[in-house]
Design a protein around this motif. Sequence first.
Motif, PDB file in Angstrom:
ATOM      1  N   TYR A   6       0.652  -1.156   0.149  1.00 60.53           N
ATOM      2  CA  TYR A   6      -0.201   0.090   0.008  1.00 60.53           C
ATOM      3  C   TYR A   6       1.116   1.250   0.143  1.00 60.53           C
ATOM      4  O   TYR A   6       1.750   1.459   0.823  1.00 60.53           O
ATOM      5  N   THR A   9      -4.124   6.215  -1.229  1.00 58.72           N
ATOM      6  CA  THR A   9      -5.389   5.975  -1.826  1.00 58.72           C
ATOM      7  C   THR A   9      -5.274   5.229  -3.381  1.00 58.72           C
ATOM      8  O   THR A   9      -4.615   6.074  -4.112  1.00 58.72           O
ATOM      9  N   ARG A  10      -5.989   4.162  -3.347  1.00 59.10           N
ATOM     10  CA  ARG A  10      -5.860   3.658  -4.560  1.00 59.10           C
ATOM     11  C   ARG A  10      -4.640   2.918  -5.364  1.00 59.10           C
ATOM     12  O   ARG A  10      -4.509   3.170  -6.648  1.00 59.10           O
ATOM     13  N   LEU A  42     -10.684  -3.003   1.279  1.00 58.67           N
ATOM     14  CA  LEU A  42     -11.047  -1.944   0.391  1.00 58.67           C
ATOM     15  C   LEU A  42     -10.747  -0.390   1.219  1.00 58.67           C
ATOM     16  O   LEU A  42     -10.534   0.323   0.771  1.00 58.67           O
ATOM     17  N   HIS A  43     -11.091  -0.740   2.739  1.00 54.66           N
ATOM     18  CA  HIS A  43     -10.885   0.407   3.351  1.00 54.66           C
ATOM     19  C   HIS A  43      -9.390   0.904   3.303  1.00 54.66           C
ATOM     20  O   HIS A  43      -9.301   2.074   3.291  1.00 54.66           O
ATOM     21  N   TYR A  45      -7.628   0.300   0.814  1.00 54.54           N
ATOM     22  CA  TYR A  45      -7.758   0.821  -0.382  1.00 54.54           C
ATOM     23  C   TYR A  45      -7.936   2.137  -0.964  1.00 54.54           C
ATOM     24  O   TYR A  45      -7.450   2.987  -1.605  1.00 54.54           O
ATOM     25  N   HIS A  46      -8.828   2.350  -0.165  1.00 54.15           N
ATOM     26  CA  HIS A  46      -9.630   3.914  -0.196  1.00 54.15           C
ATOM     27  C   HIS A  46      -9.004   4.821   0.700  1.00 54.15           C
ATOM     28  O   HIS A  46      -9.448   6.206   0.615  1.00 54.15           O
ATOM     29  N   GLN A  48      -8.551   4.800   3.814  1.00 61.28           N
ATOM     30  CA  GLN A  48      -9.147   4.888   5.217  1.00 61.28           C
ATOM     31  C   GLN A  48      -8.403   3.582   6.287  1.00 61.28           C
ATOM     32  O   GLN A  48      -9.233   2.919   6.772  1.00 61.28           O
ATOM     33  N   TYR A 328      -7.645  -5.310  -7.722  1.00 62.85           N
ATOM     34  CA  TYR A 328      -8.223  -4.375  -6.596  1.00 62.85           C
ATOM     35  C   TYR A 328      -9.228  -3.469  -7.273  1.00 62.85           C
ATOM     36  O   TYR A 328     -10.032  -3.084  -6.592  1.00 62.85           O
ATOM     37  N   ARG A 329      -8.696  -3.019  -8.381  1.00 60.07           N
ATOM     38  CA  ARG A 329      -9.492  -1.948  -9.324  1.00 60.07           C
ATOM     39  C   ARG A 329     -10.950  -2.836  -9.646  1.00 60.07           C
ATOM     40  O   ARG A 329     -11.921  -2.102  -9.362  1.00 60.07           O
ATOM     41  N   ASP A 332     -13.103  -3.163  -6.508  1.00 60.92           N
ATOM     42  CA  ASP A 332     -13.501  -2.141  -6.236  1.00 60.92           C
ATOM     43  C   ASP A 332     -14.730  -1.377  -6.950  1.00 60.92           C
ATOM     44  O   ASP A 332     -15.818  -0.721  -6.315  1.00 60.92           O
TER      45      ASP A 332
END
Length: 345
Positions: A6, A9-10, A42-43, A45-46, A48, A328-329, A332
């Motif tokens: 990571y 974001t995204r 995804l949190h 990934y976003h 958060q 992931y894309r 999401d």
Amino acid sequence: MKALCYHGTRDIRYDSMADPVIADDRDVIVKMDRCGICGSDLHIYHGQGFSPDFGFCVGHEAVGEVVEIGRAVRQLKVGQKVMLSAAVGCGACDRCLAGDINHCRNNAMQCYGLSHRLEGCQAEYIRAPAGDFNCAPIPEGLSDDQALMLTDNLPTAWFGLKNAGVSAGQTVVVVGLGPIGLMAVEGAFVLGASRVFAIDLVPERRAIAAGLGATALDPATAIEEIMAATSGRMADCAVEAVGADATINLALKAVGRAGVVSVIGVNQTRKFELDMAVAFIKGLTFRIGTCSVPEHWPELIPLIQGGRLHPEKFVTHVMPLSEGAEAYRLFDARQAGALKMVMTG
């Protein structure tokens, strides 16, 4: 080794990072065969995330082969195929040994892939602390995908159903039909539910739930339809598998008097407002929490072996780890029918 890391974001990257090493005599190193993307990933990934870290390896679901063990490992051997529990405990106290990692006496409960503290499972190799406890041999007769679903998704769905008190003859609502929500739909029938209402914005996911025997509903009309179908009594209990304020409120509205709402979706607002007057009048029970994965294995493994639960049917994509950013894309964006995304080593 290669891993998904990571960076913002995204921004999930297929990076090079140092191979994991034995840091404690009870550690086990596992070569990843298959890993999964969880909705809670995804949190991160976003943007958060659960920590301020960057550059750490993500993910907490994996199965693979033991390639190295610490000197104090007694039950696992090099070459064994294992599944890793997403929830990690000390593996030494009475609560952990009973499977109840959430009440670890040594406060050692943690999860892979939330920070550099414990690097994630979306990698070629994984360090599993207290390996004798936090890894388990893949049970006889189970496929790798079935075992992978036992590392987090299926136990979480089962935990949500148990927290909702699902029992024979009940009317159950499941809000959110991602992989965990769909597993909750199937599990509700196994526990004896007479009727399951399944709610999601995505028509394709509603269709899958209908194929499992549920009454699939659009969120915009769900409350009115449940009211009509139950002559105003509403549901006995609800499992919420999204974590958004709107979906939690929907679950609260969907249950009737003495109803139980079980939330397993990760809420990021941290200040959810519960209408206490409605809760008081209805006599609601509200439960929320995370799952101690190994606690549910003794129940779930025989149900899979006996053909009553089929968690592998929700795997829609199998992609190499090198295509993790695209996985992931797709997940999401809910594109190409994406449900459970699995990556191979």
